[in-house]
Design a protein around this motif. Structure first.
Motif, PDB file in Angstrom:
ATOM      1  N   GLY A 168     -41.884   5.109 -10.714  1.00  0.00           N
ATOM      2  CA  GLY A 168     -41.523   4.947  -9.434  1.00  0.00           C
ATOM      3  C   GLY A 168     -42.580   4.505  -8.399  1.00  0.00           C
ATOM      4  O   GLY A 168     -43.670   4.651  -8.559  1.00  0.00           O
ATOM      5  N   ASP A 169     -42.198   4.361  -7.097  1.00  0.00           N
ATOM      6  CA  ASP A 169     -43.194   4.025  -5.853  1.00  0.00           C
ATOM      7  C   ASP A 169     -43.894   2.919  -6.109  1.00  0.00           C
ATOM      8  O   ASP A 169     -45.057   2.746  -5.622  1.00  0.00           O
ATOM      9  CB  ASP A 169     -43.818   5.226  -5.563  1.00  0.00           C
ATOM     10  CG  ASP A 169     -43.261   6.400  -5.189  1.00  0.00           C
ATOM     11  OD1 ASP A 169     -42.192   6.536  -4.332  1.00  0.00           O
ATOM     12  OD2 ASP A 169     -43.633   7.773  -5.452  1.00  0.00           O
ATOM     13  N   TYR A 170     -43.172   1.773  -6.818  1.00  0.00           N
ATOM     14  CA  TYR A 170     -43.975   0.770  -7.233  1.00  0.00           C
ATOM     15  C   TYR A 170     -44.320  -0.169  -6.213  1.00  0.00           C
ATOM     16  O   TYR A 170     -45.424  -0.837  -6.224  1.00  0.00           O
ATOM     17  CB  TYR A 170     -43.212  -0.198  -8.368  1.00  0.00           C
ATOM     18  CG  TYR A 170     -42.806   0.613  -9.368  1.00  0.00           C
ATOM     19  CD1 TYR A 170     -43.936   1.099 -10.199  1.00  0.00           C
ATOM     20  CD2 TYR A 170     -41.604   1.082  -9.653  1.00  0.00           C
ATOM     21  CE1 TYR A 170     -43.564   1.674 -11.495  1.00  0.00           C
ATOM     22  CE2 TYR A 170     -41.303   1.653 -11.101  1.00  0.00           C
ATOM     23  CZ  TYR A 170     -42.457   2.173 -11.925  1.00  0.00           C
ATOM     24  OH  TYR A 170     -42.216   2.708 -13.081  1.00  0.00           O
ATOM     25  N   ASP A 171     -43.568  -0.119  -4.998  1.00  0.00           N
ATOM     26  CA  ASP A 171     -43.845  -0.921  -3.781  1.00  0.00           C
ATOM     27  C   ASP A 171     -45.156  -0.396  -3.056  1.00  0.00           C
ATOM     28  O   ASP A 171     -45.900  -1.181  -2.906  1.00  0.00           O
ATOM     29  CB  ASP A 171     -42.631  -1.075  -2.903  1.00  0.00           C
ATOM     30  CG  ASP A 171     -41.446  -1.783  -3.391  1.00  0.00           C
ATOM     31  OD1 ASP A 171     -41.563  -2.339  -4.338  1.00  0.00           O
ATOM     32  OD2 ASP A 171     -40.480  -1.832  -2.740  1.00  0.00           O
ATOM     33  N   GLN A 172     -44.956   0.852  -2.979  1.00  0.00           N
ATOM     34  CA  GLN A 172     -46.202   1.604  -2.420  1.00  0.00           C
ATOM     35  C   GLN A 172     -47.646   1.422  -3.164  1.00  0.00           C
ATOM     36  O   GLN A 172     -48.430   1.137  -2.722  1.00  0.00           O
ATOM     37  CB  GLN A 172     -45.872   3.059  -2.292  1.00  0.00           C
ATOM     38  CG  GLN A 172     -47.189   3.669  -1.639  1.00  0.00           C
ATOM     39  CD  GLN A 172     -47.573   3.257  -0.223  1.00  0.00           C
ATOM     40  OE1 GLN A 172     -46.775   3.684   0.685  1.00  0.00           O
ATOM     41  NE2 GLN A 172     -48.738   2.580  -0.095  1.00  0.00           N
ATOM     42  N   SER A 173     -47.303   1.326  -4.492  1.00  0.00           N
ATOM     43  CA  SER A 173     -48.543   1.158  -5.313  1.00  0.00           C
ATOM     44  C   SER A 173     -48.969  -0.173  -5.179  1.00  0.00           C
ATOM     45  O   SER A 173     -50.279  -0.390  -5.034  1.00  0.00           O
ATOM     46  CB  SER A 173     -48.158   1.303  -6.794  1.00  0.00           C
ATOM     47  OG  SER A 173     -47.850   2.854  -6.960  1.00  0.00           O
ATOM     48  N   GLU A 174     -48.075  -1.075  -5.161  1.00  0.00           N
ATOM     49  CA  GLU A 174     -48.765  -2.571  -5.006  1.00  0.00           C
ATOM     50  C   GLU A 174     -49.248  -2.741  -3.654  1.00  0.00           C
ATOM     51  O   GLU A 174     -50.296  -3.481  -3.385  1.00  0.00           O
ATOM     52  CB  GLU A 174     -47.357  -3.585  -5.091  1.00  0.00           C
ATOM     53  CG  GLU A 174     -48.019  -5.186  -4.894  1.00  0.00           C
ATOM     54  CD  GLU A 174     -46.994  -5.961  -5.684  1.00  0.00           C
ATOM     55  OE1 GLU A 174     -47.322  -7.269  -5.409  1.00  0.00           O
ATOM     56  OE2 GLU A 174     -45.964  -5.870  -5.840  1.00  0.00           O
ATOM     57  N   ARG A 175     -48.975  -2.020  -2.681  1.00  0.00           N
ATOM     58  CA  ARG A 175     -49.606  -2.357  -1.306  1.00  0.00           C
ATOM     59  C   ARG A 175     -50.829  -1.452  -1.234  1.00  0.00           C
ATOM     60  O   ARG A 175     -51.703  -2.251  -0.643  1.00  0.00           O
ATOM     61  CB  ARG A 175     -48.608  -1.592  -0.186  1.00  0.00           C
ATOM     62  CG  ARG A 175     -47.262  -2.282  -0.090  1.00  0.00           C
ATOM     63  CD  ARG A 175     -46.531  -1.710   1.216  1.00  0.00           C
ATOM     64  NE  ARG A 175     -45.313  -2.314   1.145  1.00  0.00           N
ATOM     65  CZ  ARG A 175     -43.926  -1.923   0.698  1.00  0.00           C
ATOM     66  NH1 ARG A 175     -43.944  -0.692   0.493  1.00  0.00           N
ATOM     67  NH2 ARG A 175     -43.063  -2.529   0.952  1.00  0.00           N
ATOM     68  N   TRP A 176     -50.988  -0.716  -1.886  1.00  0.00           N
ATOM     69  CA  TRP A 176     -52.337   0.118  -2.207  1.00  0.00           C
ATOM     70  C   TRP A 176     -53.305  -1.081  -2.756  1.00  0.00           C
ATOM     71  O   TRP A 176     -54.527  -1.201  -2.321  1.00  0.00           O
ATOM     72  CB  TRP A 176     -52.320   1.178  -3.146  1.00  0.00           C
ATOM     73  CG  TRP A 176     -51.724   2.255  -2.324  1.00  0.00           C
ATOM     74  CD1 TRP A 176     -51.554   2.691  -1.128  1.00  0.00           C
ATOM     75  CD2 TRP A 176     -51.333   3.557  -2.980  1.00  0.00           C
ATOM     76  NE1 TRP A 176     -51.223   3.814  -0.965  1.00  0.00           N
ATOM     77  CE2 TRP A 176     -50.743   4.426  -1.975  1.00  0.00           C
ATOM     78  CE3 TRP A 176     -50.872   4.078  -4.438  1.00  0.00           C
ATOM     79  CZ2 TRP A 176     -50.166   5.541  -2.366  1.00  0.00           C
ATOM     80  CZ3 TRP A 176     -50.281   5.139  -4.585  1.00  0.00           C
ATOM     81  CH2 TRP A 176     -50.038   6.055  -3.706  1.00  0.00           C
ATOM     82  N   ILE A 177     -52.727  -1.823  -3.843  1.00  0.00           N
ATOM     83  CA  ILE A 177     -53.618  -2.475  -4.366  1.00  0.00           C
ATOM     84  C   ILE A 177     -53.995  -3.634  -3.611  1.00  0.00           C
ATOM     85  O   ILE A 177     -55.236  -4.460  -3.402  1.00  0.00           O
ATOM     86  CB  ILE A 177     -52.782  -3.428  -5.783  1.00  0.00           C
ATOM     87  CG1 ILE A 177     -52.661  -2.411  -6.867  1.00  0.00           C
ATOM     88  CG2 ILE A 177     -53.556  -4.739  -6.133  1.00  0.00           C
ATOM     89  CD1 ILE A 177     -51.791  -2.846  -8.015  1.00  0.00           C
ATOM     90  N   GLN A 178     -52.971  -4.403  -2.718  1.00  0.00           N
ATOM     91  CA  GLN A 178     -53.241  -5.180  -1.775  1.00  0.00           C
ATOM     92  C   GLN A 178     -54.293  -4.840  -0.601  1.00  0.00           C
ATOM     93  O   GLN A 178     -55.170  -5.736  -0.194  1.00  0.00           O
ATOM     94  CB  GLN A 178     -52.030  -5.697  -1.026  1.00  0.00           C
ATOM     95  CG  GLN A 178     -50.898  -6.329  -1.810  1.00  0.00           C
ATOM     96  CD  GLN A 178     -49.523  -6.642  -1.170  1.00  0.00           C
ATOM     97  OE1 GLN A 178     -49.349  -6.085  -0.231  1.00  0.00           O
ATOM     98  NE2 GLN A 178     -48.841  -7.571  -1.696  1.00  0.00           N
ATOM     99  N   ASP A 179     -54.101  -3.666  -0.162  1.00  0.00           N
ATOM    100  CA  ASP A 179     -55.090  -3.122   0.684  1.00  0.00           C
ATOM    101  C   ASP A 179     -56.467  -3.118   0.123  1.00  0.00           C
ATOM    102  O   ASP A 179     -57.410  -3.321   1.055  1.00  0.00           O
ATOM    103  CB  ASP A 179     -54.595  -1.461   1.145  1.00  0.00           C
ATOM    104  CG  ASP A 179     -53.299  -1.620   1.757  1.00  0.00           C
ATOM    105  OD1 ASP A 179     -53.123  -2.630   2.406  1.00  0.00           O
ATOM    106  OD2 ASP A 179     -52.796  -0.575   2.218  1.00  0.00           O
ATOM    107  N   LEU A 180     -56.705  -2.539  -1.005  1.00  0.00           N
ATOM    108  CA  LEU A 180     -58.157  -2.565  -1.675  1.00  0.00           C
ATOM    109  C   LEU A 180     -58.572  -3.997  -2.019  1.00  0.00           C
ATOM    110  O   LEU A 180     -59.818  -4.020  -1.505  1.00  0.00           O
ATOM    111  CB  LEU A 180     -58.009  -1.697  -2.999  1.00  0.00           C
ATOM    112  CG  LEU A 180     -57.725  -0.211  -3.003  1.00  0.00           C
ATOM    113  CD1 LEU A 180     -57.370   0.617  -4.056  1.00  0.00           C
ATOM    114  CD2 LEU A 180     -58.688   0.489  -1.995  1.00  0.00           C
TER     115      LEU A 180
END
Length: 358
Positions: A168-180
């Motif tokens: 779950g929370d895959y959208d948030q995880s991808e946004r973390w990748i984008q931010d880093l």
């Protein structure tokens, strides 16, 4: 911290309250959230890998300047398998932007320590990013990890910035990748996120309908056993099928030896029976010690599953155990309610490990 649909490593027993479907699913009811390692630099633990697939050994020094996603998984874990399509999609989408995905394969069962088994799973699930074999749990311990799957998002300086446990929370995880990646490269990342449609065992679970917990068959973590007389640990026993099972009770029929991790069938015609409530039912099974395939037949409430069969059975409920892995035996198309699942093995020697649901 929310832990959604995952498995927690325990040493001796699974707490009865552990049910892999809600925010407290993978923790004992009274447990606190796991300790966070955000801000630490655990990539040095990669030196403890017992081998690598798809890559030469990687080190913390080599990864400096890269954004790293570490995914702890094991190939018979249904929660890990349902997360894999997202991990693959992120690895493909961001590989040219500086992301390195490392799958850390930390085994739960002994058969998952065997390199050929892991290699076969990596090929089957189309994994092309580096896999570190963590058969001695050295990397797991370096990260102070407790869950399958667990995702650690590491910045270009080698520090853990975010962490997520379970599905779950895959959208948030991808946004973390984008931010880093944006932080590391000073480049604007595309705001779009991947859209994944997992197939077969990798299809998203129907979380609102899962009322059955992960259930182990080996005596070290067995619970809710319903056959008369209980489990005889490590000794051959002729078991009788339980009657009038309550929800989430299970039992054996036939001649079995129940070891700490696994039950082994000694004679043809043995059965496992489980009263469950979920859309999908999976069972981790292995073929006989000499590799001989094991034929089986599944029924639901005494009837062939028909259109409710899983990917590893046909409409008549027939299937064959050929490898040590997770088998999807039921995927219901009908309205979900309590059912009695039975699997009967036509050949001796099968190894049965655990049930999971989806």
């Amino acid at each position: 911290m929310s832990v959604v649909s995952c498995c927690r490593k325990v040493k001796l027993s699974i707490i009865a309250a552990i049910i892999v479907v809600c925010s407290s699913a993978c923790q004992p009811a009274a447990a606190q959230d796991p300790p966070s390692i955000v801000g630490s630099s655990p990539l040095y633990g990669l030196s403890g890998a017992t081998g690598w697939i798809n890559s030469k050994p990687l080190t913390a020094k080599q990864l400096r300047g890269k954004v790293v996603l570490v995914d702890f998984w094991t190939y018979s874990c249904i929660n890990c398998l349902r997360a894999l399509p997202y991990i693959r999609a992120w690895a493909d989408k961001y590989k040219d932007s500086g992301l390195v995905v490392i799958g850390v394969h930390t085994p739960e069962f002994d058969f998952e320590k065997q390199l050929p088994n892991v290699q076969k799973a990596v090929q089957k699930f189309g994994i092309t990013y580096p896999i570190a074999l963590d058969s001695n749990h050295a990397i797991w311990n370096a990260f102070h990890n407790e869950f399958w799957p667990a995702h650690y998002f590491i910045d270009a300086n080698g520090k853990v910035r975010y962490e997520h446990f379970g599905e779950g929370d895959y959208d948030q995880s991808e946004r973390w990748i984008q931010d880093l990646l944006k932080e590391a490269n000073a480049k604007r990342m595309p705001p779009s996120i991947v859209h994944v449609n997992g197939q077969g065992v990798q299809a998203a679970a129907d979380m609102g309908q899962i009322l059955s917990p992960e259930t182990y068959i080996g005596y070290a973590r067995a619970d809710h056993f319903g056959s008369p007389g209980g489990i005889r640990q490590g000794q051959e026993q002729l078991y009788a099928a339980p009657e009038n099972l309550r929800l989430n009770e299970w039992g054996l029929a036939g001649k079995w030896v129940d070891y700490a991790q696994v039950a082994v069938l000694r004679s043809a015609g043995g059965k496992i029976i489980f009263r469950f409530h979920a859309r999908d039912l999976h069972l981790v099974l292995g073929s006989s010690a000499d590799g001989t395939p094991i034929r089986f037949r599944v029924t639901i409430d005494g009837q062939a599953p028909g259109e409710n069969h899983g990917v590893d059975t046909d409409a008549q409920g027939n299937g064959v155990v050929t490898d040590h892995r997770l088998y999807q035996l039921v995927r219901q198309k009908d309205a979900i309610r309590d059912h009695v699942f039975t699997i009967e093995f036509q050949d001796p020697g099968v190894q049965a490990f655990s049930f999971t649901f989806g």
